[in-house]
Design a protein around this motif. Structure first.
Motif, PDB file in Angstrom:
ATOM      1  N   THR A 140      -5.249  -1.831  -5.314  1.00 14.18           N
ATOM      2  CA  THR A 140      -4.626  -1.774  -6.641  1.00 14.18           C
ATOM      3  C   THR A 140      -3.737  -0.542  -6.739  1.00 14.18           C
ATOM      4  O   THR A 140      -4.074   0.537  -6.229  1.00 14.18           O
ATOM      5  CB  THR A 140      -5.688  -1.719  -7.749  1.00 14.18           C
ATOM      6  OG1 THR A 140      -6.408  -0.488  -7.659  1.00 14.18           O
ATOM      7  CG2 THR A 140      -6.676  -2.876  -7.608  1.00 14.18           C
ATOM      8  N   ARG A 141      -2.612  -0.703  -7.406  1.00 20.76           N
ATOM      9  CA  ARG A 141      -1.686   0.426  -7.554  1.00 20.76           C
ATOM     10  C   ARG A 141      -2.310   1.566  -8.348  1.00 20.76           C
ATOM     11  O   ARG A 141      -2.027   2.738  -8.094  1.00 20.76           O
ATOM     12  CB  ARG A 141      -0.409  -0.054  -8.237  1.00 20.76           C
ATOM     13  CG  ARG A 141       0.499  -0.907  -7.360  1.00 20.76           C
ATOM     14  CD  ARG A 141       1.849  -1.096  -8.008  1.00 20.76           C
ATOM     15  NE  ARG A 141       2.813  -1.711  -7.109  1.00 20.76           N
ATOM     16  CZ  ARG A 141       4.126  -1.667  -7.297  1.00 20.76           C
ATOM     17  NH1 ARG A 141       4.626  -1.042  -8.343  1.00 20.76           N
ATOM     18  NH2 ARG A 141       4.947  -2.242  -6.444  1.00 20.76           N
ATOM     19  N   THR A 142      -3.141   1.203  -9.303  1.00 25.02           N
ATOM     20  CA  THR A 142      -3.789   2.243 -10.112  1.00 25.02           C
ATOM     21  C   THR A 142      -4.648   3.142  -9.244  1.00 25.02           C
ATOM     22  O   THR A 142      -4.598   4.380  -9.339  1.00 25.02           O
ATOM     23  CB  THR A 142      -4.638   1.594 -11.222  1.00 25.02           C
ATOM     24  OG1 THR A 142      -3.798   0.797 -12.050  1.00 25.02           O
ATOM     25  CG2 THR A 142      -5.323   2.663 -12.065  1.00 25.02           C
ATOM     26  N   SER A 143      -5.462   2.526  -8.367  1.00 28.80           N
ATOM     27  CA  SER A 143      -6.314   3.317  -7.479  1.00 28.80           C
ATOM     28  C   SER A 143      -5.487   4.104  -6.473  1.00 28.80           C
ATOM     29  O   SER A 143      -5.818   5.246  -6.128  1.00 28.80           O
ATOM     30  CB  SER A 143      -7.299   2.407  -6.749  1.00 28.80           C
ATOM     31  OG  SER A 143      -8.171   1.778  -7.661  1.00 28.80           O
ATOM     32  N   GLU A 415       3.258   2.533  -4.258  1.00 28.72           N
ATOM     33  CA  GLU A 415       2.514   1.472  -3.576  1.00 28.72           C
ATOM     34  C   GLU A 415       2.332   1.859  -2.121  1.00 28.72           C
ATOM     35  O   GLU A 415       3.259   2.368  -1.471  1.00 28.72           O
ATOM     36  CB  GLU A 415       3.213   0.127  -3.690  1.00 28.72           C
ATOM     37  CG  GLU A 415       2.443  -0.993  -2.998  1.00 28.72           C
ATOM     38  CD  GLU A 415       2.672  -2.346  -3.627  1.00 28.72           C
ATOM     39  OE1 GLU A 415       1.829  -3.237  -3.444  1.00 28.72           O
ATOM     40  OE2 GLU A 415       3.705  -2.526  -4.290  1.00 28.72           O
ATOM     41  N   ARG A 430      -1.845  -4.567   0.032  1.00 27.08           N
ATOM     42  CA  ARG A 430      -2.576  -5.703  -0.527  1.00 27.08           C
ATOM     43  C   ARG A 430      -2.171  -7.023   0.112  1.00 27.08           C
ATOM     44  O   ARG A 430      -2.849  -8.039  -0.084  1.00 27.08           O
ATOM     45  CB  ARG A 430      -2.341  -5.771  -2.039  1.00 27.08           C
ATOM     46  CG  ARG A 430      -0.890  -5.820  -2.448  1.00 27.08           C
ATOM     47  CD  ARG A 430      -0.722  -5.647  -3.953  1.00 27.08           C
ATOM     48  NE  ARG A 430       0.656  -5.323  -4.310  1.00 27.08           N
ATOM     49  CZ  ARG A 430       1.609  -6.225  -4.462  1.00 27.08           C
ATOM     50  NH1 ARG A 430       1.330  -7.498  -4.312  1.00 27.08           N
ATOM     51  NH2 ARG A 430       2.832  -5.854  -4.793  1.00 27.08           N
TER      52      ARG A 430
END
Length: 557
Positions: A140-143, A415, A430
């Motif tokens: 995930t981009r957030t992580s 990313e 991903r």
């Protein structure tokens, strides 16, 4: 840190109790024995979607429970406290999940019912599973952004950006609210008329109450006068026997008889007190009577004023005693509308300043991120080469975002990209197809960042897929290095990796009465050498395989 995992009626595992400690724990076993079932069980405890197929054949439900020590998980302690799911000592946490054969499931955190969403939130602060696409936090981009910020130690810059974004956003919201009102001149004119109507009246609650009292007194003036005159005559009048005169006669009679019965003196005292009260009542009653007068004009004025108040109350849809608050609200709105134009002009300047402040803070954060991205890319690329992906590379794409609205995360999105082989374009992590490659890249990132994402337990499922020899030894050593900072659980089929573990579990499978069952047990030193020899030489344990296993363990020290 994960300390205990309990599994009951789960797939081919009838019952298993596993204890875990710090460092690196490896899990091995023959192909098909069910090594990854332990990872799957931990995934379900962590909130993964449940399927009735995981319930052991013939059982009504599968039961899974994991216990964690929270000494190395301050964020999890805070989450439990905020959600009122913490224990009194706050030092441990138990997550339990039951999956029924009909497909339903229930979950508990520290004995209290919990939702799957809560399991996901809490487990995200406790355990990170690598190797299964749906369980990869790093996908995930957030992580990814959080990990890059942790690597670059950008905490101070992120706080400055978030504060600037909140200020900018508040100003934008204020301007939007004012602008949505459009031309307010008609509204101001209407409000001024409404306010003027209310301003002409005395609206204090005490005044309204007094008006009601005066109105009732004037409305019943004739009856009040007659009642007061009658009461005065009965209590102390001269034309008819009065209560006051009767009391005096009774007292005289009693006083003459007191020498024969002393207790009559007490009665006389009571009557004396009553006479005093009657005299005071007469005085007040006479004062009230003197204030009463039949005044049609005063009654009409009170009637009209009371009517206006009720009409205003109906108009504003409030009760008469709420008219004062309504007037104050109108006055406040008028002040706001009259200053709306000036405020809008001021807001334009303030918003420009806020945007510049956010941009300055975001630029500082972006510079730190770009510098950190370069270092992390270099370190991770070197590590994935060591892990058997020679010629592969790891990159971090940084893309600017539209800054028309304030973003508390900063002015860019990132990313993680990876090219597994030379000459291939880097693609988002991903979208990497190979689970083994994905696991090794994840391992490289974790080793490069040394667990800066603060998750205390990391699980690697088949991280060594598709590698062997010297690369397998490097993978094992990297996992052990990571285990010095975080608890590491690793499902492996390679002896070079298994030898690096601080603890070792073996999963075996057997059939009895036509039912397949897996058993999980922790190995002692001798059993561990035998397991490594099996992993080296296959089903037949030779003297050479045992010697090689002994050397592997000796190399670890």
């Amino acid at each position: 840190m994960l300390t205990h995992l309990s599994i009951k009626h789960f797939a081919v595992v009838d019952h298993a109790e596993l204890e875990f400690g710090p460092g690196m724990t490896v899990i091995s076993g023959e192909t098909g024995a069910g090594k990854s079932l332990l990872v799957d069980a931990l995934g379900l405890v962590s909130g993964m979607r449940a399927d009735s197929g995981v319930v052991r054949h013939g059982a009504g439900r599968a039961e899974l429970a994991a216990e964690f020590s929270l000494e190395d998980a301050p964020q999890a302690r805070t989450w439990l406290h905020d959600n009122e799911l913490d224990e009194d000592d706050g030092g441990a946490c138990q997550i339990r999940r039951v999956i029924r054969a009909d497909g339903g499931s229930r979950a508990w955190i520290n004995g209290r019912p919990a939702t799957v969403g809560q399991l996901l939130e809490l487990s995200g602060l406790l355990v990170e599973i690598h190797g299964q696409h749906e369980q990869q936090a790093l996908l995930t981009r957030t992580s990814q952004l959080a990990l890059l910020d942790a690597f670059g130690r950008t905490g101070e810059e992120r706080q400055a950006v978030a504060a600037a974004a909140r200020h900018w956003s508040a100003l934008l919201d204020e301007r939007e609210a004012l602008s949505s009102q459009g031309d307010v001149s008609d509204r101001i004119e209407w409000l001024e008329h409404q306010f003027a109507e209310l301003e002409r009246e005395t609206l204090e609650p005490a005044a309204i109450e007094q008006l009601g009292t005066d109105h009732r007194r004037h409305a019943h003036a004739a009856d009040l006068i007659a009642t007061c005159d009658g009461a005065l005559a009965q209590l102390g009048g001269d034309e008819m026997p009065s209560l006051s005169g009767t009391l005096q006669q009774v007292r005289g009679q009693l006083q003459r008889m007191q020498e024969h019965e002393p207790r009559l003196g007490e009665v006389d005292g009571m009557l004396d007190a009553a006479a005093i009260q009657i005299d005071e009542a007469l005085t007040l009653l006479d004062r009230i009577r003197s204030d009463l007068d039949i005044d049609p004009d005063a009654f009409e004025a009170a009637e009209q004023r009371l009517g206006r108040l009720h009409e205003l109350a109906r108009k504003h849809r409030v009760t008469p005693d709420q008219l004062l608050a309504r007037r104050e609200a109108l006055a406040e709105e008028l002040v706001g509308l009259r200053g709306a134009g000036e405020r809008l002009q001021m807001l334009d300047t303030e918003i420009d300043n806020a945007r510049q402040a956010w941009r300055q803070a975001a630029d500082a954060l972006g510079a730190r991120r770009r510098e950190a991205a370069g270092r992390l890319s270099t370190d991770t690329t070197a590590l994935i080469a060591e892990l058997g992906m020679g010629g592969g590379r790891f990159e971090i794409a940084i893309e600017p975002i539209d800054d028309d609205r304030p973003d508390p995360q900063g002015g860019e999105r990132i990313e993680f990209l990876v090219a597994a082989n030379p000459g291939q374009p880097a693609r988002p992590l991903r979208k990497v197809a190979s689970g083994g490659e994905l696991s090794r890249v994840s391992l490289a990132i974790e080793v490069a960042t040394l667990g800066l994402d603060a998750v205390p337990t990391m699980v690697f499922d088949e991280v060594d897929s598709g590698i062997g020899g010297a690369v397998a030894d490097i993978v094992g050593r990297k996992l052990r290095t990571l285990g010095e900072r975080r608890q590491v659980l690793c499902v492996t089929h390679l002896p070079q990796v298994a030898a690096q573990g601080h603890a070792h579990y073996r999963v075996s499978k057997a059939s009895a009465d036509g039912i397949t069952q897996s058993e999980v047990r922790q190995l002692d030193a001798g059993e561990r050498r035998e397991e490594l020899a099996r992993m080296l030489g296959g089903a037949e344990l030779t003297r050479e395989a045992r010697a090689a296993a002994k050397r592997l363990l000796a190399d670890v020290g």
